[in-house]
Scaffold this motif. Structure first.
Motif, PDB file in Angstrom:
ATOM      1  N   GLY A 755       0.900  -1.344   0.015  1.00  0.00           N
ATOM      2  CA  GLY A 755       0.032   0.078   0.024  1.00  0.00           C
ATOM      3  C   GLY A 755       0.711   1.356   0.020  1.00  0.00           C
ATOM      4  O   GLY A 755       0.563   2.071  -0.683  1.00  0.00           O
ATOM      5  N   PHE A 756       1.948   1.291   0.850  1.00  0.00           N
ATOM      6  CA  PHE A 756       2.740   2.356   1.032  1.00  0.00           C
ATOM      7  C   PHE A 756       3.447   2.683  -0.480  1.00  0.00           C
ATOM      8  O   PHE A 756       3.502   3.788  -0.995  1.00  0.00           O
ATOM      9  CB  PHE A 756       3.827   2.194   2.164  1.00  0.00           C
ATOM     10  N   MET A 782      13.423   8.441  -2.889  1.00  0.00           N
ATOM     11  CA  MET A 782      13.557   7.380  -3.585  1.00  0.00           C
ATOM     12  C   MET A 782      14.224   6.379  -2.803  1.00  0.00           C
ATOM     13  O   MET A 782      13.587   5.103  -2.416  1.00  0.00           O
ATOM     14  CB  MET A 782      14.105   7.269  -5.036  1.00  0.00           C
ATOM     15  N   SER A 783      15.352   6.671  -1.978  1.00  0.00           N
ATOM     16  CA  SER A 783      15.944   6.061  -1.025  1.00  0.00           C
ATOM     17  C   SER A 783      15.275   5.689   0.165  1.00  0.00           C
ATOM     18  O   SER A 783      15.068   4.718   1.008  1.00  0.00           O
ATOM     19  CB  SER A 783      17.269   6.468  -0.454  1.00  0.00           C
ATOM     20  N   LEU A 784      14.536   6.710   0.616  1.00  0.00           N
ATOM     21  CA  LEU A 784      13.770   6.514   2.079  1.00  0.00           C
ATOM     22  C   LEU A 784      12.607   5.700   1.508  1.00  0.00           C
ATOM     23  O   LEU A 784      12.229   5.254   2.708  1.00  0.00           O
ATOM     24  CB  LEU A 784      13.239   7.966   2.279  1.00  0.00           C
ATOM     25  N   SER A 785      11.911   5.675   0.634  1.00  0.00           N
ATOM     26  CA  SER A 785      10.843   4.740   0.350  1.00  0.00           C
ATOM     27  C   SER A 785      11.254   3.311   0.516  1.00  0.00           C
ATOM     28  O   SER A 785      10.442   2.661   1.233  1.00  0.00           O
ATOM     29  CB  SER A 785      10.235   4.955  -1.023  1.00  0.00           C
ATOM     30  N   SER A 786      12.232   2.972   0.147  1.00  0.00           N
ATOM     31  CA  SER A 786      12.955   1.500   0.120  1.00  0.00           C
ATOM     32  C   SER A 786      13.092   1.352   1.717  1.00  0.00           C
ATOM     33  O   SER A 786      12.637   0.382   2.437  1.00  0.00           O
ATOM     34  CB  SER A 786      13.994   1.245  -0.700  1.00  0.00           C
ATOM     35  N   LEU A 787      13.609   2.166   2.082  1.00  0.00           N
ATOM     36  CA  LEU A 787      14.179   2.224   3.631  1.00  0.00           C
ATOM     37  C   LEU A 787      12.733   1.940   4.936  1.00  0.00           C
ATOM     38  O   LEU A 787      12.863   1.259   5.619  1.00  0.00           O
ATOM     39  CB  LEU A 787      15.066   2.956   4.156  1.00  0.00           C
ATOM     40  N   ILE A 788      11.802   2.563   4.286  1.00  0.00           N
ATOM     41  CA  ILE A 788      10.585   2.591   5.187  1.00  0.00           C
ATOM     42  C   ILE A 788       9.983   1.243   4.858  1.00  0.00           C
ATOM     43  O   ILE A 788       9.479   0.653   6.057  1.00  0.00           O
ATOM     44  CB  ILE A 788       9.359   3.814   4.797  1.00  0.00           C
ATOM     45  N   VAL A 789      10.074   0.698   3.697  1.00  0.00           N
ATOM     46  CA  VAL A 789       9.399  -0.941   3.517  1.00  0.00           C
ATOM     47  C   VAL A 789      10.168  -1.620   4.227  1.00  0.00           C
ATOM     48  O   VAL A 789       9.707  -2.580   5.150  1.00  0.00           O
ATOM     49  CB  VAL A 789       9.679  -1.071   2.125  1.00  0.00           C
ATOM     50  N   VAL A 790      11.429  -1.697   4.569  1.00  0.00           N
ATOM     51  CA  VAL A 790      12.444  -2.398   5.102  1.00  0.00           C
ATOM     52  C   VAL A 790      12.205  -2.268   6.656  1.00  0.00           C
ATOM     53  O   VAL A 790      12.004  -3.304   7.508  1.00  0.00           O
ATOM     54  CB  VAL A 790      13.840  -2.180   5.089  1.00  0.00           C
ATOM     55  N   GLY A 791      12.142  -0.914   7.163  1.00  0.00           N
ATOM     56  CA  GLY A 791      11.812  -0.678   8.484  1.00  0.00           C
ATOM     57  C   GLY A 791      10.499  -1.272   9.073  1.00  0.00           C
ATOM     58  O   GLY A 791      10.357  -1.778  10.194  1.00  0.00           O
ATOM     59  N   ASN A 792       9.411  -1.039   8.097  1.00  0.00           N
ATOM     60  CA  ASN A 792       8.166  -1.678   8.562  1.00  0.00           C
ATOM     61  C   ASN A 792       8.142  -3.045   8.713  1.00  0.00           C
ATOM     62  O   ASN A 792       7.435  -3.479   9.455  1.00  0.00           O
ATOM     63  CB  ASN A 792       7.064  -1.078   7.535  1.00  0.00           C
ATOM     64  N   SER A 793       8.887  -3.682   7.713  1.00  0.00           N
ATOM     65  CA  SER A 793       9.113  -5.165   7.735  1.00  0.00           C
ATOM     66  C   SER A 793       9.796  -5.651   9.165  1.00  0.00           C
ATOM     67  O   SER A 793       9.093  -6.673   9.603  1.00  0.00           O
ATOM     68  CB  SER A 793       9.732  -5.661   6.494  1.00  0.00           C
TER      69      SER A 793
END
Length: 805
Positions: A755-756, A782-793
């Motif tokens: 969703g994010f 762009m970089s932060l979006s990937s890290l947000i996904v990783v952090g949420n996981s």
């Protein structure tokens, strides 16, 4: 000799690695033996021959060295890394080097699936591990490796020790590239501040030119050294008609770089060297943090799989010798010392010791073992020296089964991940098209090339296929890791998704809700009989009831012996019969006795077992089973999730009702044969339920096979692992509840990530198209979006569990 280009791939290279050939009057230059070999292959056999096995997928011929390919077909390599299937197929786990985004995964899988002889190819994005299954009669492994190399990647067999070495090497490479990028970017930012000050206060052109040249000097190594990994990925993507994340980063940075050189030379417009450096720096740092996060997520699995001894001490003719675990055979006597891990299953023959089985069952309390007790691979000897006899070889021991199970689980993709991968494969192409349209549109509307170019670059850079590709595999990897640590082993990541959607749990009674070890609470001798006859009969069966009778007889009779019975028959869920010296022996429940014409009394809450000789009842036994500790609480929590819990049992109604009331189950189905349990699962499916079935993995095999998710309560028994989708190592009902919680939490994280990712791209791309985002902010986003996904996981790890008692 400067600027030498390879005759095959046209890339310029260092002449120190040059290969020169003479072809008539023409000289040929090659950057490596791969290009040299492929050049001659194409010259002699033509492109059609080289590509015919890959349909319409065009491959960039190999640019890596190919003189090591023959090692992949050697017998020694096969014995170490390749697994043979019963149907003649071969299987290997490979690490694919060079994967940067989900489009890379999509490309490798697409190419391998189109390769004749390859039956299966699945790649896990989080650790770049691929499972390849192929037909050795149609294709050799060396050809598969060559195919992977031909599209710009490299492959080597998965080996935990070598993998760690390569991971360290990769991190060091990132360190040096990031160091250059950060140094260049920080200094460019100081110059950019001077630029801005001069822009507002006025600055002579000659000073502006000096600052532009300084930025150019600093930005160039950042772009071409630190950003080399993006250029390499983009190059192979271009050669194979694939647009990936590397294409977006490289094209955005190069466009800004080229325009900035033009502005610097012509002294028209503004330079964007700061944006070039920042694009590379932000994305590179983001990728590196992503690599570290993925490594951290994999560490839990590595801790289970790793630190396994490769040799054990074997006692032969009273002499000790170190033997490789691969050479251990059944019957070998192995010696264990305090602190050593068990790697081969066996039975203790000498000594006693305490063992830590926490890595298998989650139990923190040591387990005492003495002569005659079985010990499981994966446990740890704590305090004494003992010897035991190997009952399995290394490939069939429990530890190997667990490792294989975990390795398999992270290569199988949930359906939602397969969809995300397919979308990611085309995502970058769509973004590139949008960027070109935005550039053309703004240039047409404003007639300002510089402004249109910056908008186009911003669109290219801000889009993030990585977040979309990471959304599912990162969450499922964390979920599987936590589950494994809690003693819950999922065979495939896709089962997390299925179990999260489940709304019905079917439980077997004996061995699942109860301990499965019924003991005799009352006996009635109707006629005098030889106890050896009954002991011999029940000893032919592994059913818990039979074992309970056998245990009772051994406790109450000093001299018991097994007699040679014949015509032994086991009637599933009913009883057993045999003959001894012409005498017919029958043992079983009331239903079975009645079917043989005997009249029996069934009025009791306990389980009944009858024994008859020559159609005459001689004994009646009442047995009771104890409910597993924590079952009532676990079932209550599962029901609170909205899951319908039912009991399926072959036992009679009174006994089942007693247990059901004790644990809080209101829906029970009794006197079910194995095939009738399976029919109940079919009925639940017809009602629209997604059914999870938990059983002992033996009598419930048919029902387990019919269910959407099969959970085995077997303490890692071979049959449990083979028939189930999920294995509970500790046999505790709380683990079923934990499996539900983890599944639902993981699937929620997957949906949040997806969703994010979609929301980010839906908002970010239009903002960039409208000109509200500059390349600097785009790169950071762009970089932060990937890290947000990783952090949420990673937030899945915050899920709290009660300690298992």
């Amino acid at each position: 000799m400067a600027n030498i280009a390879c005759t095959h791939c046209k890339l310029e290279f260092d002449e120190s690695v040059m290969i020169i050939e003479q072809e008539g009057e023409k000289k040929l230059f090659f950057c490596c033996k791969g290009c040299q070999g492929v050049y001659h292959l194409l010259s002699s056999e033509g492109l059609d021959t080289f590509y015919d096995k890959l349909g319409d997928t065009k491959l960039q011929p190999a640019s890596q060295k190919s003189d090591d390919l023959e090692k992949f077909d050697l017998e020694g390599f096969k014995n170490k890394y390749i697994t043979s299937h019963e149907d003649g197929l071969y299987e290997i786990n490979l690490i694919i080097e060079g994967i940067h985004c989900s489009a890379c995964v999509w490309l490798n899988e697409k190419v391998l699936h189109k390769t004749e002889g390859v039956m299966e190819a699945t790649i896990n994005y989080t650790n770049n591990k691929a499972k390849i299954v192929w037909d050795p009669d149609e294709i050799k492994l060396s050809k598969i490796i060559e195919t992977i190399r031909s599209i710009g990647y490299n492959a080597y067999p998965y080996d935990p020790k070598l993998q760690e070495e390569r991971a360290v090497k990769t991190r060091k490479d990132y360190y040096s590239r990031i160091l250059v990028a950060v140094f260049g970017s920080m200094n460019i930012m100081w110059i950019a501040i001077a630029h801005c000050a001069g822009y507002f206060s006025g600055m002579k052109q000659e000073f502006k030119d000096i600052l532009n040249v300084a930025e150019f000097i600093l930005a160039t190594p950042v772009l071409f050294y630190s950003g080399w990994i993006f250029f390499r990925g983009a190059y192979y993507g271009y050669k194979n008609n694939i647009v990936n994340m590397d294409t977006l980063v490289a094209s955005g940075a190069v466009s800004a770089y080229i325009y900035s050189i033009y502005a610097m030379v012509t002294q028209r417009g503004e330079v964007y060297f700061d944006s070039v450096a920042m694009i590379i720096t932000f994305v590179l740092v983001g990728k590196y943090l992503e690599v570290l996060s993925k490594k951290h997520a994999v560490d839990t699995l590595d801790s289970i799989m790793g630190s396994t001894p490769t040799e054990v001490t074997v006692i032969t003719d009273k002499e000790k010798s170190l033997i490789s675990i691969e050479n251990i055979v059944l019957g070998d006597t192995i010696e264990l010392k305090p602190g050593e891990k068990v790697v081969i299953d066996g039975i203790v023959t000498y000594g006693q010791a305490s063992f830590d089985e926490s890595s298998l069952t989650g139990e923190s309390e040591p387990v005492y073992k003495q002569e005659g007790d079985s010990i499981l691979s994966g446990s740890l000897c704590l305090d004494s020296v003992l010897r035991y006899e190997a009952t399995k070889d290394a490939s069939s021991s429990l530890l190997h089964s667990i490792v294989s199970l975990l390795e398999e689980s992270i290569t199988k993709k949930p359906r939602i991940e397969q969809l995300a991968d397919a979308v990611s494969g085309y995502f970058s192409s769509i973004i590139l098209a949008i960027a070109l349209i935005a550039f053309a549109g703004w240039w047409f509307i404003d007639d300002d090339f510089e402004h249109a170019l910056i908008i186009g670059i911003s669109v290219i850079v801000i889009a993030c296929p990585c977040a979309l590709g990471l959304a599912t595999p990162m969450a499922t990897l964390v979920g599987i890791s936590i589950a494994a640590k809690r003693g819950v082993l999922f065979k495939e990541a896709t089962f997390l998704e299925t179990m999260a959607k489940s709304d019905l749990l079917a439980l077997d009674k004996t061995g699942t809700i109860t301990e499965g070890k019924p003991s005799v609470v009352h006996t009635q001798t109707l006629q005098k009989y030889d106890h050896n006859l009954l002991y011999s009969l029940v000893s032919t069966s592994n059913h818990p009831i039979s074992k309970g009778i056998a245990t009772y007889l051994k406790q109450n009779n000093e001299l018991l012996q097994e007699l040679p019975l014949v015509d032994i028959k086991t009637i599933q869920a009913k009883g057993i019969q045999a003959s001894y010296q012409g005498k017919k022996l029958i043992g079983g429940n009331a239903s079975y006795m009645q079917s043989t014409g005997l009249s029996v009394d069934e009025q009791t809450e306990n389980t009944l077992f009858y024994f008859a000789i020559e159609d005459q009842l001689v004994a009646r036994f009442e047995l009771s089973d104890t409910v597993r500790e924590g079952t009532k609480e676990a079932i209550k929590e599962i029901q609170a999730m909205g899951v319908r819990v039912v009991m399926l049992t072959g036992d009679h109604e009174q006994s089942a009702q007693k247990v059901a009331q004790e644990v809080g189950i209101t829906e029970i189905h009794t006197k079910l044969l194995p095939q009738e349990k399976a029919e109940m699962i079919d009925k639940f499916h017809e009602e629209g339920h997604i059914a999870v079935m938990a059983g002992d993995g033996i009598n419930d095999t048919i029902a387990l096979a019919k269910s959407d998710i099969a959970i085995a309560m077997g303490n890692g028994a071979d049959v449990a692992i083979s028939v189930s989708d999920v294995v509970l190592m500790d046999e505790k009902p709380e683990s079923i509840y934990e499996a539900y919680r983890l599944s639902k939490r993981t699937f929620r994280a997957v949906k949040e990530n997806l969703g994010f990712s979609l929301l980010y791209n839906v908002i970010a791309v239009p903002l960039a198209v409208m000109g509200f985002v500059n390349p600097l902010v785009a790169a950071l986003s762009m970089s932060l979006s990937s890290l947000i996904v990783v952090g949420n996981s990673m937030r899945i790890k915050t899920l709290k569990f009660k300690d298992k008692s």
